[in-house]
Design a protein around this motif. Structure first.
Motif, PDB file in Angstrom:
ATOM      1  N   ASP B   6     -17.169  -5.401  49.831  1.00 57.13           N
ATOM      2  CA  ASP B   6     -16.034  -5.166  48.935  1.00 57.13           C
ATOM      3  C   ASP B   6     -16.360  -4.026  47.965  1.00 57.13           C
ATOM      4  O   ASP B   6     -17.401  -3.376  48.058  1.00 57.13           O
ATOM      5  CB  ASP B   6     -15.661  -6.466  48.196  1.00 57.13           C
ATOM      6  N   ASP B   7     -15.474  -3.801  47.010  1.00 62.60           N
ATOM      7  CA  ASP B   7     -15.611  -2.639  46.109  1.00 62.60           C
ATOM      8  C   ASP B   7     -16.859  -2.723  45.233  1.00 62.60           C
ATOM      9  O   ASP B   7     -17.393  -1.710  44.795  1.00 62.60           O
ATOM     10  CB  ASP B   7     -14.369  -2.521  45.208  1.00 62.60           C
ATOM     11  N   ASN B   8     -17.302  -3.928  44.985  1.00 63.04           N
ATOM     12  CA  ASN B   8     -18.478  -4.092  44.121  1.00 63.04           C
ATOM     13  C   ASN B   8     -19.786  -3.972  44.890  1.00 63.04           C
ATOM     14  O   ASN B   8     -20.862  -4.131  44.305  1.00 63.04           O
ATOM     15  CB  ASN B   8     -18.449  -5.463  43.427  1.00 63.04           C
ATOM     16  N   GLY B   9     -19.688  -3.713  46.201  1.00 63.54           N
ATOM     17  CA  GLY B   9     -20.900  -3.586  47.013  1.00 63.54           C
ATOM     18  C   GLY B   9     -21.438  -4.920  47.481  1.00 63.54           C
ATOM     19  O   GLY B   9     -22.550  -4.992  48.006  1.00 63.54           O
ATOM     20  N   GLU B  10     -20.680  -6.003  47.246  1.00 65.94           N
ATOM     21  CA  GLU B  10     -21.181  -7.303  47.693  1.00 65.94           C
ATOM     22  C   GLU B  10     -20.689  -7.565  49.104  1.00 65.94           C
ATOM     23  O   GLU B  10     -19.569  -7.198  49.456  1.00 65.94           O
ATOM     24  CB  GLU B  10     -20.658  -8.413  46.765  1.00 65.94           C
ATOM     25  N   ASN B  11     -21.522  -8.177  49.893  1.00 67.98           N
ATOM     26  CA  ASN B  11     -21.152  -8.528  51.263  1.00 67.98           C
ATOM     27  C   ASN B  11     -20.360  -9.818  51.293  1.00 67.98           C
ATOM     28  O   ASN B  11     -20.739 -10.804  50.649  1.00 67.98           O
ATOM     29  CB  ASN B  11     -22.405  -8.689  52.126  1.00 67.98           C
ATOM     30  N   VAL B  12     -19.212  -9.780  52.019  1.00 66.81           N
ATOM     31  CA  VAL B  12     -18.403 -10.994  52.206  1.00 66.81           C
ATOM     32  C   VAL B  12     -18.464 -11.357  53.678  1.00 66.81           C
ATOM     33  O   VAL B  12     -18.097 -10.571  54.538  1.00 66.81           O
ATOM     34  CB  VAL B  12     -16.927 -10.730  51.794  1.00 66.81           C
TER      35      VAL B  12
END
Lengths: 185, 170
Positions: B6-12
């Protein structure tokens, strides 16, 4: 000892390898779509009937001492009338009447099973149908002439693979040669 | 496991294993269905077959389709019916339906020609079965019309008729 350090390729999660399953899902979805479009959800069956002039003879030899069993079934909107002569019934013949209801169809089937048991080599029945009957009503009668799901009240022809703990089943159609007597050449 | 960032660089992560389970079971069912019915039939509009307990499967034979509006032979309409589902008087002759008889006569001649070709190719190894016709009839059609159709088929030298039904599910 040299000061060199060896670079090591390290995975983000040591010991785990990611497997890309998206192509797998793509293939599965395409295959499912194809098979859904070609799937058959209505199973089709057939009742075979014949017209009079090509009615084949029964297995009874023409010079046999036992006359051939003649069965005529007349179907109208409210009644089923079975006329039987020859065979085990005798030359004088007998008539049986049943109401055109579900229990009546079961009784018709049981009577036909009884006649088949006494005349196992006979395969032919002539059916005359009222013009105002619908196709659906006709098929119900044909089902009764062949196989019925109702339990038999008299023993009929038995299958060779009878299971001891189950009710004996019929080997096949009672009278597979159905001839429509109204279709005259 | 499928994953996006996502935009925050976290993997979903999305667990798609249940989807694969469903797909695999569905494909197994459809493959078995596909292989068990060698002949598929597309029922025409306006046809509702009656249910039956018979277990005899469909043969690949010429088909006559009868609904409440017309009679169709080999995908081509042959006879139109009136509002009561009866044949028009001008199409009747000697108890049979004249346009239907003509069409069935042509079909029988085609079948005989094909059989002779097959017999020649197999050096006489194939025995000819009695000419048969499949009737696909709506369950509300009266026997009066069915009788006229069978008489037309009989005059076109068809002696056996296979009445199409929908198998009951037990």
């Amino acid at each position: 000892m040299s000061g060199r350090k060896k670079k090591k390729h390290m995975n983000s999660s040591p010991g785990l390898m990611d497997l890309n399953v998206m192509p797998f899902v793509d293939i599965f979805s395409l295959l499912c779509t194809f098979l859904l479009f070609t799937a058959v959800f209505i199973s089709i069956g057939m009742h075979t009937v014949q017209v009079p002039f090509l009615a084949p003879s029964s297995g009874v030899p023409p010079n046999s001492a036992k006359p051939e069993l003649n069965l005529k079934l007349r179907v109208d909107t409210s009644q089923l009338r079975l006329e039987a002569s020859g065979g085990s019934v005798g030359r004088a013949g007998q008539n049986f009447e049943f109401p055109y209801t579900d229990p009546g169809l079961v009784d018709l089937y049981n009577k036909l099973a009884e006649l088949k048991g006494a005349n196992p080599e006979e395969e032919k029945i002539t059916v005359s149908i009222d013009d105002d009957l619908t196709y659906e009503s006709i098929i119900k009668v044909f089902d009764s002439i062949r196989i019925s799901k109702a339990p038999l009240t008299v023993p009929g022809p038995k299958s060779t693979d009878i299971e001891s703990d189950k009710q004996p089943k019929l080997a096949g159609s009672l009278f597979p040669k159905v001839i429509l007597g109204d279709i005259t050449p | 496991m499928a994953s996006i960032q996502d935009d925050n660089g976290e993997n979903v992560s999305l667990n798609i294993m249940p989807l694969l389970d469903i797909f695999s079971i569905l494909i197994l069912f459809l493959l078995m269905n596909f292989s068990s019915e060698p002949i598929t039939v597309d029922l025409k509009d306006g046809i509702d077959l009656p249910n039956s307990t018979i277990d005899v499967a469909l043969d690949d034979l010429p088909r006559v389709v009868v609904n409440t509006k017309e009679i169709i032979v080999a995908e081509k309409p042959v006879v139109s019916l009136d509002g009561n589902g009866a044949v028009l008087a001008q199409d009747m002759k000697q108890g049979a339906i004249l346009p239907l008889y003509s069409r069935l006569k042509d079909v029988n001649q085609e079948m005989t020609a094909k059989f002779k070709e097959a017999q020649t190719a197999s050096n006489g190894g194939i025995a000819m079965k009695p000419p048969s016709l499949v009737l696909e009839i709506d369950k509300s059609v009266k026997f009066r019309l069915i009788k006229q159709i069978m008489k037309s088929g009989q005059q076109a030298d068809f002696v056996e008729f296979k009445l199409m039904v929908s198998k009951e599910i037990e």
